[in-house]
Design a protein around this motif. Structure first.
Motif, PDB file in Angstrom:
ATOM      1  N   ILE A  99      -8.199  -5.615   0.352  1.00  0.00           N
ATOM      2  CA  ILE A  99      -7.122  -5.046   1.150  1.00  0.00           C
ATOM      3  C   ILE A  99      -6.780  -6.044   2.249  1.00  0.00           C
ATOM      4  O   ILE A  99      -7.631  -6.848   2.650  1.00  0.00           O
ATOM      5  CB  ILE A  99      -7.472  -3.690   1.784  1.00  0.00           C
ATOM      6  N   ALA A 123      -7.135   2.296  -1.713  1.00  0.00           N
ATOM      7  CA  ALA A 123      -7.176   1.000  -2.393  1.00  0.00           C
ATOM      8  C   ALA A 123      -8.461   0.848  -3.194  1.00  0.00           C
ATOM      9  O   ALA A 123      -8.450   0.334  -4.317  1.00  0.00           O
ATOM     10  CB  ALA A 123      -7.044  -0.131  -1.375  1.00  0.00           C
ATOM     11  N   VAL A 161      -4.322  -5.165  -2.038  1.00  0.00           N
ATOM     12  CA  VAL A 161      -3.391  -4.177  -1.498  1.00  0.00           C
ATOM     13  C   VAL A 161      -3.062  -4.586  -0.071  1.00  0.00           C
ATOM     14  O   VAL A 161      -3.954  -4.717   0.773  1.00  0.00           O
ATOM     15  CB  VAL A 161      -3.999  -2.760  -1.555  1.00  0.00           C
ATOM     16  N   VAL A 180      -1.780  -2.858   5.052  1.00  0.00           N
ATOM     17  CA  VAL A 180      -2.678  -1.726   5.292  1.00  0.00           C
ATOM     18  C   VAL A 180      -2.814  -1.535   6.804  1.00  0.00           C
ATOM     19  O   VAL A 180      -3.092  -2.484   7.536  1.00  0.00           O
ATOM     20  CB  VAL A 180      -4.050  -1.985   4.641  1.00  0.00           C
ATOM     21  N   ALA A 189       0.818  -1.215   0.000  1.00  0.00           N
ATOM     22  CA  ALA A 189       0.000   0.000   0.000  1.00  0.00           C
ATOM     23  C   ALA A 189       0.854   1.268   0.000  1.00  0.00           C
ATOM     24  O   ALA A 189       0.650   2.182   0.807  1.00  0.00           O
ATOM     25  CB  ALA A 189      -0.929  -0.006   1.201  1.00  0.00           C
ATOM     26  N   THR A 214     -14.474  -3.530  -2.940  1.00  0.00           N
ATOM     27  CA  THR A 214     -13.191  -3.897  -2.322  1.00  0.00           C
ATOM     28  C   THR A 214     -13.481  -4.563  -0.991  1.00  0.00           C
ATOM     29  O   THR A 214     -14.193  -4.003  -0.153  1.00  0.00           O
ATOM     30  CB  THR A 214     -12.306  -2.660  -2.109  1.00  0.00           C
ATOM     31  N   ALA A 220      -7.419   2.204   2.990  1.00  0.00           N
ATOM     32  CA  ALA A 220      -8.547   1.463   2.426  1.00  0.00           C
ATOM     33  C   ALA A 220      -9.267   2.304   1.383  1.00  0.00           C
ATOM     34  O   ALA A 220      -9.667   1.807   0.327  1.00  0.00           O
ATOM     35  CB  ALA A 220      -9.508   1.046   3.535  1.00  0.00           C
TER      36      ALA A 220
END
Length: 215
Positions: free
Chosen positions: A130, A122, A110, A113, A90, A160, A119
């Motif tokens: 994530i 991403a 990603v 994190v 990230a 996501t 977040a």
């Protein structure tokens, strides 16, 4: 909502009995996991093949630096299998590379994190997943569970999802499930602990005793 379970390991001996249960959707790796499993980078394709014979999905992290190099490596990893998800750190370069990979229909997680703002980034980059590092957040003095819960809320409806890593205990797994995390990835030791319940073992022993009197 069912929370998916993944295994965070490259140790074939530890992975095999856990994958044989059919309860784990896939396996996640990163350079530290590969190092602990004594898997060199040139052996990753062989590991991916072995894993995909036993499970549905594998995550492999890029090691390159710079946007162009990350994108090139991401495409090379994805070429190993359409069931491989590319992991990208990230960072600013990682997120820019994620955007380009996502535009090319390469699924990206990603990783590393630590804050809800990552977040948000991403999701803007089109990441499929994530990976917040729960244990590391908590050990650094942050409220890891509160951070993850905030990420779940922030990402609702974005496409996501949250796959929580760096999990130290089975109690963490239950708390994350209650908070709405989409998935967790577990080291082999924590994964084995999921199956341990002394009261269940005691009940089974009583059942066996009863069965012996019924024959």
């Amino acid at each position: 909502m069912t929370m998916d379970l993944y295994l965070d390991s490259a140790d074939r001996t530890a992975l095999e009995p856990l994958l044989a249960t059919g309860l784990f959707r896939g396996v996640t790796t990163n350079p530290l996991i590969l190092q602990r499993g004594d898997v060199r980078l040139d052996a990753v394709p062989d590991l991916v093949g072995w894993l995909l014979e036993r499970t549905s999905e594998v995550f492999v992290q890029t090691t390159a630096h710079g946007v162009d190099a990350i994108v090139t490596e991401g495409h090379a990893l994805r070429a190993l299998s359409d069931r491989l998800v590319v992991k990208v750190p990230a960072t600013q370069d990682g997120l820019a590379a994620t955007r380009r990979l996502a535009d090319d229909d390469v699924p990206v997680l990603v990783t590393a994190v630590y804050d809800a703002r990552q977040a948000v980034l991403a999701a803007a980059a089109g990441a499929r997943w994530i990976a917040p590092y729960l244990g590391r957040m908590t050990e650094s003095g942050r409220d890891g569970h509160a951070q993850v819960a905030q990420m779940v809320r922030v990402l609702e409806g974005t496409g996501t999802q949250v796959l929580v890593a760096s999990i130290r205990t089975v109690d963490d797994v239950v708390t994350l499930a209650a908070a709405g995390a989409h998935a967790v990835t577990l080291g082999a030791a924590v994964a084995q602990d999921l199956f341990v319940e002394p009261l269940t073992d005691a009940a089974l022993a009583q059942f066996d005793e009863a069965v012996a009197t019924l024959r």
